[in-house]
Enzyme design. Structure first.
Site, PDB file in Angstrom:
ATOM      1  N   HIS A 158     118.423 106.246  40.316  1.00  0.00           N
ATOM      2  CA  HIS A 158     117.790 106.586  39.031  1.00  0.00           C
ATOM      3  C   HIS A 158     116.287 106.299  39.009  1.00  0.00           C
ATOM      4  CE1 HIS A 158     119.261 102.407  38.282  1.00  0.00           C
ATOM      5  NE2 HIS A 158     118.086 102.275  37.700  1.00  0.00           N
ATOM      6  N   GLU A 199     124.526 105.877  44.186  1.00  0.00           N
ATOM      7  CA  GLU A 199     123.410 105.288  43.416  1.00  0.00           C
ATOM      8  C   GLU A 199     122.298 104.698  44.288  1.00  0.00           C
ATOM      9  OE1 GLU A 199     121.289 105.045  40.048  1.00  0.00           O
ATOM     10  OE2 GLU A 199     123.136 106.145  40.372  1.00  0.00           O
ATOM     11  N   CYS A 211     116.288  96.588  38.365  1.00  0.00           N
ATOM     12  CA  CYS A 211     116.909  97.480  39.343  1.00  0.00           C
ATOM     13  C   CYS A 211     116.078  97.572  40.621  1.00  0.00           C
ATOM     14  CB  CYS A 211     117.155  98.857  38.743  1.00  0.00           C
ATOM     15  SG  CYS A 211     118.520  98.790  37.564  1.00  0.00           S
TER      16      CYS A 211
END
Length: 205
Positions: free
Chosen positions: A62, A93, A169
């Protein structure tokens, strides 16, 4: 982001309390971050990025890197970006990036596992402007497997108890001598990392 109301006090030094808690895992994490991690900005935010070998590095999917990224405030071109999926096309991911720079990363593929690993003592290491040089003992890591991550079915997830916040993240999940995964999300009281497996970085890929 969701945490913009936070005061901007930035602790610059990892606390010794954590060093005592973790011992060798903490020392391994500090050395790994010093040599192979950087702070990266894409148009989707700021992330910790881990260099793996040669000019290849990894970001959460992302982060959606464009044709260039800001790496430690320097613009660096992205020659290739691969969003990883499993053999059934399910999201893992992680995005592998090949950077357009002369300097090569120290090769850390030997610290990556061949399959998802569970450990009793792990450290999550983050280095961004919001969370500079941060090392968090997260304790036990379990192989969670399948997770619906923000509406996207995602596999090979590792889970740990930790009240995660936005902006962490890309953080690197490690134990002594092992790089386990890349932090990609949380639900408030659990954190989730995408398992970072050695075969993702085979030369043939």
């Amino acid at each position: 982001g969701a945490y913009t109301g936070m005061p901007n006090k930035k602790p610059k030094v990892p606390t010794l309390r954590q060093a005592k808690v973790q011992g060798p895992a903490f020392e391994f994490a500090v050395a790994m971050m010093k040599r192979n991690a950087s702070t990266v900005k894409t148009e989707y935010g700021e992330f910790t990025m881990l260099g793996i070998y040669d000019r290849w590095a990894v970001l959460p999917r992302h982060a959606k890197p464009g044709p260039s990224i800001l790496m430690n405030d320097q613009e660096v071109g992205v020659l290739d970006a691969k969003e990883l999926v499993d053999k059934d096309g399910i999201n893992l991911e992680l995005t592998l990036l090949k950077l357009n720079r002369n300097e090569k990363f120290r090769d850390i593929r030997g610290f990556l596992a061949r399959e998802e690993v569970e450990v009793n003592e792990a450290v999550l290491a983050i280095n961004t402007s919001k969370f500079p040089n941060m090392y968090i003992p997260v304790g036990q890591v379990t192989d969670y497997g399948f997770l619906n991550l923000g509406g996207t079915p995602t596999k090979r997830m590792l889970m740990y108890n930790f009240p995660t916040r936005a902006g962490q993240c890309g953080g690197v999940l490690m134990s002594t001598g092992k790089v386990l995964g890349i932090h990609v999300g949380g639900n408030g009281h659990h954190g989730f990392s995408a398992a970072l497996l050695r075969h993702y970085f085979n030369e043939e890929q």
